[in-house]
Structures are given as structure tokens and as C-alpha cells.
Write a protein that holds these residues in place. Structure first.
Motif, mmCIF file in Angstrom:
data_model
loop_
_atom_site.group_PDB
_atom_site.id
_atom_site.type_symbol
_atom_site.label_atom_id
_atom_site.label_comp_id
_atom_site.label_asym_id
_atom_site.label_seq_id
_atom_site.Cartn_x
_atom_site.Cartn_y
_atom_site.Cartn_z
ATOM 1 N N LEU A 4 82.510 -0.513 116.048
ATOM 2 C CA LEU A 4 83.861 -1.076 116.121
ATOM 3 C C LEU A 4 83.877 -2.516 115.610
ATOM 4 O O LEU A 4 84.822 -2.931 114.931
ATOM 5 N N GLN A 5 82.815 -3.265 115.906
ATOM 6 C CA GLN A 5 82.713 -4.622 115.354
ATOM 7 C C GLN A 5 82.586 -4.562 113.833
ATOM 8 O O GLN A 5 83.172 -5.377 113.125
ATOM 9 N N GLN A 23 85.947 -5.130 108.208
ATOM 10 C CA GLN A 23 86.330 -4.497 106.941
ATOM 11 C C GLN A 23 87.829 -4.707 106.671
ATOM 12 O O GLN A 23 88.632 -4.783 107.597
ATOM 13 N N PRO A 24 88.207 -4.769 105.389
ATOM 14 C CA PRO A 24 89.631 -4.912 105.055
ATOM 15 C C PRO A 24 90.450 -3.711 105.536
ATOM 16 O O PRO A 24 89.933 -2.597 105.655
ATOM 17 N N LYS A 25 91.713 -3.961 105.780
ATOM 18 C CA LYS A 25 92.627 -2.926 106.260
ATOM 19 C C LYS A 25 92.644 -1.735 105.297
ATOM 20 O O LYS A 25 92.806 -1.896 104.094
ATOM 21 N N GLY A 26 92.466 -0.544 105.865
ATOM 22 C CA GLY A 26 92.556 0.694 105.102
ATOM 23 C C GLY A 26 91.461 0.930 104.080
ATOM 24 O O GLY A 26 91.599 1.793 103.220
ATOM 25 N N SER A 27 90.349 0.207 104.167
ATOM 26 C CA SER A 27 89.322 0.293 103.121
ATOM 27 C C SER A 27 88.169 1.242 103.433
ATOM 28 O O SER A 27 87.352 1.527 102.557
ATOM 29 N N VAL A 28 88.089 1.743 104.656
ATOM 30 C CA VAL A 28 86.925 2.522 105.078
ATOM 31 C C VAL A 28 87.239 4.016 105.087
ATOM 32 O O VAL A 28 88.268 4.444 105.616
ATOM 33 N N SER A 77 92.538 -0.028 112.196
ATOM 34 C CA SER A 77 93.296 -0.417 111.004
ATOM 35 C C SER A 77 92.475 -0.430 109.716
ATOM 36 O O SER A 77 93.033 -0.297 108.629
ATOM 37 N N SER A 78 91.164 -0.550 109.808
ATOM 38 C CA SER A 78 90.358 -0.577 108.581
ATOM 39 C C SER A 78 90.102 0.816 108.010
ATOM 40 O O SER A 78 89.673 0.953 106.867
ATOM 41 N N ALA A 106 96.462 9.895 114.545
ATOM 42 C CA ALA A 106 96.201 8.551 114.017
ATOM 43 C C ALA A 106 96.983 8.271 112.736
ATOM 44 O O ALA A 106 97.077 7.115 112.313
ATOM 45 N N GLY A 107 97.514 9.309 112.121
ATOM 46 C CA GLY A 107 98.252 9.122 110.874
ATOM 47 C C GLY A 107 97.341 8.780 109.705
ATOM 48 O O GLY A 107 97.740 8.061 108.792
ATOM 49 N N VAL A 108 96.123 9.312 109.726
ATOM 50 C CA VAL A 108 95.147 9.027 108.677
ATOM 51 C C VAL A 108 95.089 10.211 107.710
ATOM 52 O O VAL A 108 94.933 11.348 108.133
#
Length: 174
Positions: A8-9, A14-19, A83-84, A103-105
Motif C-alpha cells: 500500500l505504501q 505511484q501516479p494516479k491510475g498508472s499501476v 487511486s494509483s 472499485a470501478g476499475v
């Protein structure tokens, strides 16, 4: 990097939505050669990834670099809601499907029942500049909202559970 880092750390950094979150479920039924190809494809894509590998993770040890993290277990719903996380490569298990919708992913599906060649799709799937991805993410957000309304107090799932309990209670009363 294969280690016992707090995932989680790591996600927080990581940038938002990048993973791309990768989980093939508890029981993986692909050969070692297929897994090597999948690993190489994800790593060659250049996208960041968090990979849950419940089996032998030695194939990851020297090739993750800074772009990836491999762990033996995680709280999948927390990861998917982070968020990442911008996408989920899933084996299409029912719990994974429900959690991704919640989660809407957006999901990249890999049912592991027949041979597929998804590796080249990873880069396209995680491309935020793509109109196709914009549409997919919007649909995932709409599914998330519909799902959350259904499970909220007074929603269709809530009402169905109440009706089921009422029906059983009335049948036992007779």
C-alpha cells in the motif's frame, strides 16, 4: 522487486491510475513457459504493475526494476480501490469480477481456459491518452455507481435479501 515491502505504501508512491494490478487467482493453470511469456510481456510493456504471485516468484526476482512489485498476497479490494490502480489483469474469478466492478476499475480478462495472446494488449490497455481507454474507464465508473446503488440500503440487492429473509421466515412460521 520481490520483497516484503508494504504494497500500500508502494502504491501511494505511484501516479494516479498508472499501476496495472495483476492477479491470476489462487490456482494458476498455465505452464511455466506460458508464465514466463506473460511475465516478459508485462515487463516489456513498460507499465507499472503490482503482481500477486502465489507460487514461484523467482522468475520476477531480477527483472522487476522500479516498475513493478511482486507480492504473495494482498487485500485485493483495497488495492483495486487505490487511486494509483488504473487497470486489473484478472483470471475472471467471481470475487475478482465483483471487486473490480465495485472499485470501478477496468479489467483485462485472462480466463486461463484457452490459449490467448494478451501481452501486446497491456500497453494499449493502460494508455490513458487513448479514446478507447477513456470510454472503457467511463463504463467502469458507471458500473461502479450502479453496483454501489444496488448494495446500498434500499437498493435492489438490499431489497432482494430482505425479501428472501421475509420469505424464509414466513415459510418457517407455517
Amino acid at each position: 522487486m520481490v520483497m516484503t515491502i508494504d504494497y500500500l505504501q508502494w502504491l501511494d508512491l505511484q501516479p494516479k491510475g498508472s499501476v496495472l494490478y495483476v492477479s491470476m487467482g489462487s490456482f494458476l493453470s498455465v505452464s511455466a513457459a506460458q508464465m514466463d511469456e506473460i511475465v516478459a510481456g508485462v515487463q516489456d510493456s513498460g507499465v507499472r504493475y503490482l503482481w500477486v504471485s502465489r507460487g514461484d516468484s523467482s522468475r520476477f526476482e531480477h527483472s522487476c526494476g522500479d516498475q513493478g512489485l511482486v507480492i504473495p498476497w494482498c487485500d485485493q479490494l483495497r488495492v483495486l480501490c487505490h487511486s494509483s490502480v488504473g487497470g486489473f489483469w484478472t483470471h475472471c474469478g467471481w470475487n475478482s469480477t465483483l471487486e473490480a466492478v465495485y472499485a470501478g476499475v477496468p479489467t483485462l480478462t485472462f480466463p486461463i481456459l484457452w490459449d490467448q495472446i494478451p501481452n501486446k494488449l497491456v500497453r494499449r490497455f493502460m494508455d490513458f491518452k487513448s479514446n478507447e481507454q477513456t470510454e472503457i474507464r467511463e463504463m467502469a465508473r458507471k458500473f461502479r455507481e450502479t453496483f454501489r446503488i444496488a448494495i446500498a440500503k434500499g437498493g435492489s440487492s438490499d431489497a432482494n435479501v430482505d425479501a428472501f429473509i421475509k420469505d424464509i421466515s414466513e415459510r418457517h412460521a407455517h
